[in-house]
Scaffold this motif. Structure first.
Motif, PDB file in Angstrom:
ATOM      1  N   SER A   2      43.087 -36.811 -12.564  1.00  0.00           N
ATOM      2  CA  SER A   2      43.205 -37.514 -11.289  1.00  0.00           C
ATOM      3  C   SER A   2      43.043 -36.554 -10.124  1.00  0.00           C
ATOM      4  CB  SER A   2      44.565 -38.209 -11.185  1.00  0.00           C
ATOM      5  OG  SER A   2      44.689 -39.182 -12.180  1.00  0.00           O
ATOM      6  N   THR A   7      40.471 -42.083  -3.488  1.00  0.00           N
ATOM      7  CA  THR A   7      40.918 -43.447  -3.219  1.00  0.00           C
ATOM      8  C   THR A   7      40.852 -44.260  -4.514  1.00  0.00           C
ATOM      9  OG1 THR A   7      38.721 -44.300  -2.681  1.00  0.00           O
ATOM     10  CG2 THR A   7      39.993 -43.290  -0.886  1.00  0.00           C
ATOM     11  N   THR A   8      41.538 -45.393  -4.512  1.00  0.00           N
ATOM     12  CA  THR A   8      41.508 -46.255  -5.696  1.00  0.00           C
ATOM     13  C   THR A   8      40.094 -46.731  -5.978  1.00  0.00           C
ATOM     14  OG1 THR A   8      43.797 -46.967  -5.361  1.00  0.00           O
ATOM     15  CG2 THR A   8      42.388 -48.423  -6.653  1.00  0.00           C
ATOM     16  N   HIS A  11      38.227 -43.922  -7.582  1.00  0.00           N
ATOM     17  CA  HIS A  11      38.741 -43.715  -8.933  1.00  0.00           C
ATOM     18  C   HIS A  11      38.120 -44.716  -9.909  1.00  0.00           C
ATOM     19  CE1 HIS A  11      41.710 -43.077 -12.135  1.00  0.00           C
ATOM     20  NE2 HIS A  11      41.820 -44.390 -12.188  1.00  0.00           N
ATOM     21  N   ALA A  36      41.769 -53.948  -6.269  1.00  0.00           N
ATOM     22  CA  ALA A  36      42.867 -52.999  -6.496  1.00  0.00           C
ATOM     23  C   ALA A  36      43.229 -52.262  -5.212  1.00  0.00           C
ATOM     24  CB  ALA A  36      42.485 -52.000  -7.576  1.00  0.00           C
ATOM     25  N   ALA A  38      46.122 -49.902  -5.260  1.00  0.00           N
ATOM     26  CA  ALA A  38      46.750 -48.634  -5.620  1.00  0.00           C
ATOM     27  C   ALA A  38      46.571 -48.406  -7.108  1.00  0.00           C
ATOM     28  CB  ALA A  38      48.238 -48.652  -5.255  1.00  0.00           C
ATOM     29  N   HIS A  39      46.713 -47.149  -7.540  1.00  0.00           N
ATOM     30  CA  HIS A  39      46.535 -46.847  -8.953  1.00  0.00           C
ATOM     31  C   HIS A  39      47.380 -45.652  -9.359  1.00  0.00           C
ATOM     32  CE1 HIS A  39      43.794 -43.854  -7.200  1.00  0.00           C
ATOM     33  NE2 HIS A  39      43.917 -43.180  -8.341  1.00  0.00           N
ATOM     34  N   SER A  40      47.597 -45.548 -10.654  1.00  0.00           N
ATOM     35  CA  SER A  40      48.290 -44.399 -11.220  1.00  0.00           C
ATOM     36  C   SER A  40      47.788 -44.199 -12.634  1.00  0.00           C
ATOM     37  CB  SER A  40      49.805 -44.620 -11.221  1.00  0.00           C
ATOM     38  OG  SER A  40      50.483 -43.489 -11.740  1.00  0.00           O
ATOM     39  N   HIS A  59      45.437 -46.265 -17.188  1.00  0.00           N
ATOM     40  CA  HIS A  59      45.235 -46.362 -15.746  1.00  0.00           C
ATOM     41  C   HIS A  59      45.816 -47.703 -15.285  1.00  0.00           C
ATOM     42  CE1 HIS A  59      42.545 -42.907 -15.991  1.00  0.00           C
ATOM     43  NE2 HIS A  59      41.938 -43.509 -17.012  1.00  0.00           N
ATOM     44  N   TYR A  61      46.785 -50.400 -12.237  1.00  0.00           N
ATOM     45  CA  TYR A  61      46.355 -50.784 -10.894  1.00  0.00           C
ATOM     46  C   TYR A  61      47.231 -51.903 -10.345  1.00  0.00           C
ATOM     47  CZ  TYR A  61      42.239 -48.298 -12.499  1.00  0.00           C
ATOM     48  OH  TYR A  61      41.408 -47.339 -13.021  1.00  0.00           O
TER      49      TYR A  61
END
Length: 256
Positions: A2, A7-8, A11, A36, A38-40, A59, A61
């Motif tokens: 990452s 940005t999402t 990504h 989407a 936000a993401h992690s 991943h 979202y």
């Protein structure tokens, strides 16, 4: 995996571009990814041996409608590369595969390792971390879209929202009196989720009913619609602020 400054949107574009099988993802999934906010990403499992290096990432979202979406990325280099070049797995090219179902990613990983027992079963390791990530994403409210107020019997709409509320702590007469001056309103779905409550499926939806008053000020009612009732029937609750509405949902279940 990452970039903290990515940005999402960037990504997602990167994931889809490098995945060998991105064309296999359902169109509906790709369309939802386009919303989407936000993401992690987190490492879910890994396998490293002399012949194979394999990692699986999850991943997560947060979509504009408040619902989560997960993609499973399988990253590997190994037997096929080593056989072709006569070198070790470390020299093989990293290949990426993308799945929208955990089970499909599990099958793909098993195909590489030669069996389902090699490595941890998906969902057993890191499950708590995944929930914490999702909670963090859910806690971050989506960027508000510009409100497009519509003058459409807004005072009557406010009366109907308050009238269908079944909770005891519904906003009182002061709020009802204030909303008699509403001449336009805008409805936004803030949150939506299906989960288990006492072993039964239940749905939760949170709406903001925003009102524009005659003096130019704004005020909102927060409506929770859910089926977390003893008989599974649909129920509406209305609150004067978002925090109270979210606390009401949490009191029904700690999962949502």
């Amino acid at each position: 995996m990452s970039d903290p400054y990515e940005t999402t949107e960037q990504h997602i574009e990167r994931l889809l571009r490098r995945a060998l099988n991105s064309f296999d993802l359902p169109d509906s999934t790709v369309e939802r990814l386009g919303t989407a906010l936000a993401h992690s990403s987190s490492l879910h499992s890994s396998h490293h041996s002399s012949s194979l290096h394999r990692e699986t990432y999850r991943h997560t979202y947060l979509l504009a409608d408040g619902t989560p979406l997960a993609l499973w990325e399988l990253v590997h280099c190994g037997p096929r590369d080593a056989a072709d070049t006569g070198s070790g797995a470390e020299s093989g090219l990293r290949q990426h595969e993308l799945y929208d179902e955990e089970a499909d990613a599990h099958v793909a990983a098993a195909r590489l390792t030669g069996g389902f027992c090699d490595g941890p079963v998906f969902g057993q390791e890191g499950a708590q971390a995944d929930l914490e990530i999702l909670d963090a994403l859910m806690a971050a409210p989506p960027a508000p879209l510009p409100r497009m107020y519509a003058p459409d019997n807004s005072a009557d709409h406010a009366r109907r929202v308050l009238r269908r509320a079944e909770n005891r702590n519904v906003p009182g007469e002061e709020t009802a009196h204030l909303l008699r001056a509403a001449f336009a309103h805008h409805i936004t779905q803030i949150f939506g989720r299906q989960c288990q409550v006492d072993g039964r499926d239940a749905g939760f939806t949170l709406y903001e009913h925003a009102f524009l008053l005659l003096d130019g000020s704004e005020t909102s009612l927060w409506e929770v619609e859910h089926t977390a009732t003893p008989d599974g029937r649909h129920m509406c609750e209305v609150y004067g602020d978002e925090e109270a509405a979210r606390e009401a949902m949490e009191s029904r279940t700690r999962i949502c």
